[in-house]
Design a protein around this motif. Structure first.
Motif, PDB file in Angstrom:
ATOM      1  N   ALA A 176       0.839  -1.209   0.000  1.00 19.23           N
ATOM      2  CA  ALA A 176       0.000   0.000   0.000  1.00 19.23           C
ATOM      3  C   ALA A 176       0.872   1.256   0.000  1.00 19.23           C
ATOM      4  O   ALA A 176       0.579   2.216  -0.718  1.00 19.23           O
ATOM      5  CB  ALA A 176      -0.919  -0.012   1.208  1.00 19.23           C
ATOM      6  N   ILE A 177       1.942   1.237   0.762  1.00 20.08           N
ATOM      7  CA  ILE A 177       2.844   2.383   0.817  1.00 20.08           C
ATOM      8  C   ILE A 177       3.511   2.594  -0.542  1.00 20.08           C
ATOM      9  O   ILE A 177       3.648   3.708  -1.019  1.00 20.08           O
ATOM     10  CB  ILE A 177       3.908   2.196   1.911  1.00 20.08           C
ATOM     11  CG1 ILE A 177       3.253   2.257   3.286  1.00 20.08           C
ATOM     12  CG2 ILE A 177       5.013   3.238   1.791  1.00 20.08           C
ATOM     13  CD1 ILE A 177       4.159   1.800   4.414  1.00 20.08           C
ATOM     14  N   CYS A 178       3.875   1.493  -1.170  1.00 18.41           N
ATOM     15  CA  CYS A 178       4.561   1.554  -2.475  1.00 18.41           C
ATOM     16  C   CYS A 178       3.585   1.638  -3.635  1.00 18.41           C
ATOM     17  O   CYS A 178       4.001   1.730  -4.792  1.00 18.41           O
ATOM     18  CB  CYS A 178       5.464   0.346  -2.638  1.00 18.41           C
ATOM     19  SG  CYS A 178       6.756   0.244  -1.407  1.00 18.41           S
ATOM     20  N   ASP A 179       2.271   1.537  -3.343  1.00 18.73           N
ATOM     21  CA  ASP A 179       1.218   1.586  -4.351  1.00 18.73           C
ATOM     22  C   ASP A 179       1.400   0.535  -5.434  1.00 18.73           C
ATOM     23  O   ASP A 179       1.389   0.837  -6.621  1.00 18.73           O
ATOM     24  CB  ASP A 179       1.131   2.980  -4.960  1.00 18.73           C
ATOM     25  CG  ASP A 179      -0.183   3.176  -5.706  1.00 18.73           C
ATOM     26  OD1 ASP A 179      -0.205   4.012  -6.621  1.00 18.73           O
ATOM     27  OD2 ASP A 179      -1.169   2.486  -5.388  1.00 18.73           O
ATOM     28  N   THR A 180       1.546  -0.717  -5.028  1.00 20.65           N
ATOM     29  CA  THR A 180       1.708  -1.791  -5.992  1.00 20.65           C
ATOM     30  C   THR A 180       0.437  -2.604  -6.186  1.00 20.65           C
ATOM     31  O   THR A 180       0.461  -3.636  -6.837  1.00 20.65           O
ATOM     32  CB  THR A 180       2.839  -2.765  -5.569  1.00 20.65           C
ATOM     33  OG1 THR A 180       2.499  -3.323  -4.302  1.00 20.65           O
ATOM     34  CG2 THR A 180       4.156  -2.044  -5.502  1.00 20.65           C
ATOM     35  N   TRP A 181      -0.686  -2.146  -5.609  1.00 19.12           N
ATOM     36  CA  TRP A 181      -1.933  -2.880  -5.783  1.00 19.12           C
ATOM     37  C   TRP A 181      -2.374  -2.817  -7.221  1.00 19.12           C
ATOM     38  O   TRP A 181      -2.322  -1.775  -7.871  1.00 19.12           O
ATOM     39  CB  TRP A 181      -3.039  -2.292  -4.924  1.00 19.12           C
ATOM     40  CG  TRP A 181      -2.977  -2.684  -3.507  1.00 19.12           C
ATOM     41  CD1 TRP A 181      -2.413  -3.824  -3.000  1.00 19.12           C
ATOM     42  CD2 TRP A 181      -3.477  -1.968  -2.396  1.00 19.12           C
ATOM     43  NE1 TRP A 181      -2.555  -3.838  -1.638  1.00 19.12           N
ATOM     44  CE2 TRP A 181      -3.207  -2.712  -1.242  1.00 19.12           C
ATOM     45  CE3 TRP A 181      -4.143  -0.766  -2.256  1.00 19.12           C
ATOM     46  CZ2 TRP A 181      -3.575  -2.309   0.015  1.00 19.12           C
ATOM     47  CZ3 TRP A 181      -4.505  -0.361  -1.002  1.00 19.12           C
ATOM     48  CH2 TRP A 181      -4.214  -1.124   0.111  1.00 19.12           C
ATOM     49  N   VAL A 182      -2.826  -3.934  -7.730  1.00 19.05           N
ATOM     50  CA  VAL A 182      -3.371  -3.983  -9.080  1.00 19.05           C
ATOM     51  C   VAL A 182      -4.873  -3.797  -8.966  1.00 19.05           C
ATOM     52  O   VAL A 182      -5.552  -4.528  -8.250  1.00 19.05           O
ATOM     53  CB  VAL A 182      -3.043  -5.339  -9.742  1.00 19.05           C
ATOM     54  CG1 VAL A 182      -3.673  -5.409 -11.109  1.00 19.05           C
ATOM     55  CG2 VAL A 182      -1.546  -5.539  -9.796  1.00 19.05           C
ATOM     56  N   HIS A 183      -5.407  -2.813  -9.648  1.00 16.74           N
ATOM     57  CA  HIS A 183      -6.845  -2.536  -9.567  1.00 16.74           C
ATOM     58  C   HIS A 183      -7.575  -3.155 -10.712  1.00 16.74           C
ATOM     59  O   HIS A 183      -7.161  -3.241 -11.795  1.00 16.74           O
ATOM     60  CB  HIS A 183      -7.107  -1.041  -9.552  1.00 16.74           C
ATOM     61  CG  HIS A 183      -6.501  -0.366  -8.351  1.00 16.74           C
ATOM     62  ND1 HIS A 183      -7.055  -0.470  -7.116  1.00 16.74           N
ATOM     63  CD2 HIS A 183      -5.396   0.389  -8.209  1.00 16.74           C
ATOM     64  CE1 HIS A 183      -6.333   0.226  -6.257  1.00 16.74           C
ATOM     65  NE2 HIS A 183      -5.312   0.751  -6.906  1.00 16.74           N
TER      66      HIS A 183
END
Length: 126
Positions: free
Chosen positions: A119-126
Motif C-alpha cells: 500500500a505504501i509503495c502503491d503496488t496494488w493492481v486494480h
C-alpha cells in the motif's frame, strides 16, 4: 440453550471479488457498510479459529487462512482508509493482533505487513 459449532465451512472464493468490489464502490452506503461488516466478520472468524490452534515454538507453521488473508488484507486496508471511522479502528485492532504474535515469522503477520508495504509503495493492481 446455545450449542457451540466448532466446524464451520465457508467457501467464498467465487463471491469474494464481487463482495470486495461492492464493499469498496457501491453507491448505496448501506450496502458498503453491510459488506464491510461481512468482511470484518470473516476476519474475526479466521482470527478466532487460528487463536485456538496449537502453536509450536519450533518455528513458522503453515496457516490454513494464509491464502484468504492475502486476498482480504488489501481490501480491508482500502476500506479502512476509504470509509467510516469504525473500520479504521478495526484496522488498528487487526494490526495490533497480528503484530503481537508470539510465533516468529508468522505467515499471517508477514502477509499483513507485506500488504501494508504494498500500500505504501502503491503496488496494488486494480
Amino acid at each position: 440453550m446455545y450449542e457451540f459449532v466448532s466446524n464451520i465451512i465457508i467457501i467464498i472464493d467465487e463471491f469474494f471479488p464481487r463482495i470486495v468490489e461492492l464493499a469498496e464502490s457501491a453507491p448505496d452506503r448501506k450496502t458498503k457498510v453491510l459488506l464491510a461488516n461481512f468482511l470484518h466478520s470473516i476476519m474475526l472468524l479466521m482470527i478466532g479459529k487460528s487463536a485456538f490452534q496449537a502453536r509450536s515454538t519450533a518455528g513458522p507453521q503453515k496457516s490454513p487462512f494464509y491464502r484468504i488473508y492475502r486476498r482480504i488484507f488489501p481490501a480491508f486496508l482500502r476500506l479502512a482508509i476509504d470509509t467510516a471511522k469504525f473500520q479504521e479502528n478495526w484496522l488498528a485492532q487487526m494490526i495490533h493482533w497480528f503484530t503481537n504474535n508470539a510465533q516468529y515469522e508468522n505467515q499471517e503477520t508477514i502477509a499483513l505487513l507485506q500488504c501494508c508495504l504494498d500500500a505504501i509503495c502503491d503496488t496494488w493492481v486494480h
